[in-house]
Design a protein around this motif. Structure first.
Motif, PDB file in Angstrom:
ATOM      1  N   THR A   1       5.327  37.583 -12.624  1.00  0.00           N
ATOM      2  CA  THR A   1       6.621  38.066 -12.144  1.00  0.00           C
ATOM      3  C   THR A   1       7.714  37.037 -12.365  1.00  0.00           C
ATOM      4  O   THR A   1       8.804  37.359 -12.881  1.00  0.00           O
ATOM      5  CB  THR A   1       6.530  38.423 -10.655  1.00  0.00           C
TER       6      THR A   1
ATOM      7  N   ALA B   1      15.773  41.585  -9.156  1.00  0.00           N
ATOM      8  CA  ALA B   1      14.947  41.965  -8.017  1.00  0.00           C
ATOM      9  C   ALA B   1      14.148  43.234  -8.317  1.00  0.00           C
ATOM     10  O   ALA B   1      12.958  43.321  -7.997  1.00  0.00           O
ATOM     11  CB  ALA B   1      15.832  42.174  -6.789  1.00  0.00           C
ATOM     12  N   VAL B   2      14.783  44.205  -8.940  1.00  0.00           N
ATOM     13  CA  VAL B   2      14.077  45.434  -9.302  1.00  0.00           C
ATOM     14  C   VAL B   2      12.988  45.146 -10.334  1.00  0.00           C
ATOM     15  O   VAL B   2      11.852  45.621 -10.207  1.00  0.00           O
ATOM     16  CB  VAL B   2      15.072  46.481  -9.847  1.00  0.00           C
TER      17      VAL B   2
ATOM     18  N   MET C   1      10.028  43.412  -8.701  1.00  0.00           N
ATOM     19  CA  MET C   1       9.183  44.326  -7.944  1.00  0.00           C
ATOM     20  C   MET C   1       8.285  45.149  -8.864  1.00  0.00           C
ATOM     21  O   MET C   1       7.075  45.276  -8.635  1.00  0.00           O
ATOM     22  CB  MET C   1      10.060  45.250  -7.096  1.00  0.00           C
TER      23      MET C   1
ATOM     24  N   MET D   1       4.077  44.786  -9.102  1.00  0.00           N
ATOM     25  CA  MET D   1       3.188  45.923  -8.886  1.00  0.00           C
ATOM     26  C   MET D   1       2.317  46.188 -10.107  1.00  0.00           C
ATOM     27  O   MET D   1       1.120  46.480  -9.979  1.00  0.00           O
ATOM     28  CB  MET D   1       4.020  47.163  -8.552  1.00  0.00           C
TER      29      MET D   1
ATOM     30  N   LEU E   1       1.158  44.806  -1.298  1.00  0.00           N
ATOM     31  CA  LEU E   1       2.255  45.541  -1.931  1.00  0.00           C
ATOM     32  C   LEU E   1       3.179  46.152  -0.882  1.00  0.00           C
ATOM     33  O   LEU E   1       4.408  46.131  -1.038  1.00  0.00           O
ATOM     34  CB  LEU E   1       1.693  46.636  -2.834  1.00  0.00           C
TER      35      LEU E   1
ATOM     36  N   VAL F   1       5.264  43.302   0.603  1.00  0.00           N
ATOM     37  CA  VAL F   1       6.319  42.848  -0.316  1.00  0.00           C
ATOM     38  C   VAL F   1       7.469  43.837  -0.349  1.00  0.00           C
ATOM     39  O   VAL F   1       8.644  43.454  -0.286  1.00  0.00           O
ATOM     40  CB  VAL F   1       5.734  42.633  -1.733  1.00  0.00           C
ATOM     41  N   PHE F   2       7.148  45.121  -0.412  1.00  0.00           N
ATOM     42  CA  PHE F   2       8.213  46.123  -0.444  1.00  0.00           C
ATOM     43  C   PHE F   2       8.947  46.182   0.889  1.00  0.00           C
ATOM     44  O   PHE F   2      10.173  46.380   0.925  1.00  0.00           O
ATOM     45  CB  PHE F   2       7.634  47.490  -0.785  1.00  0.00           C
TER      46      PHE F   2
ATOM     47  N   LEU G   1      11.275  43.067   0.867  1.00  0.00           N
ATOM     48  CA  LEU G   1      12.292  42.973  -0.178  1.00  0.00           C
ATOM     49  C   LEU G   1      12.958  44.303  -0.513  1.00  0.00           C
ATOM     50  O   LEU G   1      13.949  44.299  -1.248  1.00  0.00           O
ATOM     51  CB  LEU G   1      11.656  42.409  -1.455  1.00  0.00           C
ATOM     52  N   GLY G   2      12.418  45.406   0.002  1.00  0.00           N
ATOM     53  CA  GLY G   2      12.973  46.709  -0.386  1.00  0.00           C
ATOM     54  C   GLY G   2      14.432  46.872  -0.020  1.00  0.00           C
ATOM     55  O   GLY G   2      15.242  47.343  -0.821  1.00  0.00           O
TER      56      GLY G   2
ATOM     57  N   ILE H   1      16.572  44.794  -2.313  1.00  0.00           N
ATOM     58  CA  ILE H   1      16.653  45.369  -3.656  1.00  0.00           C
ATOM     59  C   ILE H   1      17.638  46.528  -3.683  1.00  0.00           C
ATOM     60  O   ILE H   1      18.515  46.605  -4.551  1.00  0.00           O
ATOM     61  CB  ILE H   1      15.255  45.829  -4.115  1.00  0.00           C
TER      62      ILE H   1
END
Length: 278
Positions: free
Chosen positions: A85, A199-200, A203, A207, A256, A259-260, A263-264, A267
């Motif tokens: 990443t 950032a997108v 992510m 994944m 996962l 993390v989302f 950071l979702g 993002i």
């Protein structure tokens, strides 16, 4: 007037019911996986199937770590996904800046070739890539999983498209007037502008690397796997223990989700901020 209000309320209700329905059907497989993971294997044959959690979840999770080197697999996947990443985001942003805003001979040809590699199936390169790993003596190590994925065509194309619209040429020219070279431009001007897209991309890359199965299965040993390879080992055997496999899946999915969850919002906020600025 009453009939008009009744007709007008239908779209209003659909506006609220549609996201609720989508959320339900999206979350139900995860919920069902946790339900089965908390039961014993005989629960799969029950009619009607159980819809409430059982009491074997932590026992099944403990069995997962006893059956396969799952802790090592989680650590390996974290190292692989994190390294890939960071590398993809950095190199894709750097290449995207060059393709979007720098003028050099052969730029369009190189960008076209880069995008063209996206049409080549990954499976066609497995044999030569594996032979290369043998020459480098990297088989059985995480280097063989990380190195081929350090940069990808999708990331370069994604950042090129974003920077070509979100990065004003006048801003670069003003920075050059102030004496900035290309490296200073990248760190102080391009990188802040590219943060929402980075950032997108980060992510999506995390994944993809976390869920990768085929190449780690080919190049790694069963004693030093990634998490997806370890999950496949849980599902093997003459009699499949579905509760064991789904308990491992729940543990593998948790990073996962975390993390989302962390950071979702950033993002989405970064995307909206970049859209307003653009």
């Amino acid at each position: 007037m009453t009939g008009f209000r009744a007709r007008g309320s239908l779209p209003h209700r659909l506006t609220h019911l549609t996201p609720i329905g989508v959320a339900f059907f999206s979350a139900f497989p995860i919920y069902w996986s946790v339900i089965v993971a908390s039961q014993d294997n005989s629960a799969m044959a029950e009619v009607p199937p159980p819809m409430l959690p059982g009491g074997n979840l932590f026992a099944n999770i403990g069995k997962v770590f006893d059956t396969a080197p799952f802790a090592l697999a989680l650590l390996n996947s974290l190292i692989v996904a994190g390294s890939i990443t960071l590398s993809v985001v950095f190199f894709s942003t750097l290449a995207g800046f060059a393709f979007a805003k720098l003028r050099f001979r052969g730029r369009n040809v190189l960008l076209g070739l880069t995008i063209g590699t996206m049409m080549i199936p990954t499976q066609l390169g497995i044999i030569p890539l594996y032979m290369l790993m043998i020459k480098l003596h990297w088989t059985g190590t995480l280097y063989a999983v990380i190195a081929p994925a350090l940069v990808n065509a999708f990331g370069v194309f994604f950042m090129t498209q974003y920077l070509s619209r979100a990065l004003p040429t006048e801003l670069l020219e003003a920075a050059r007037v102030d004496g900035c070279g290309n490296w200073r431009l990248f760190w102080h001007v391009v990188a802040p502008v590219a943060r929402p897209a980075a950032a997108v991309l980060g992510m999506l890359t995390f994944m993809t690397a976390w869920n990768d199965y085929f190449w780690p299965l080919v190049v790694l040993t069963p004693d030093d796997p990634t998490v997806q390879v370890a999950l496949s080992a849980l599902a093997s055997g003459y009699v499949q223990d579905f509760t064991l496999g789904l308990a491992g899946t729940a543990v593998a999915t948790l990073p996962l989700v975390l993390v989302f969850a962390l950071l979702g919002e950033r993002i989405i906020g970064g995307i909206m901020q970049g859209a307003v600025k653009g």
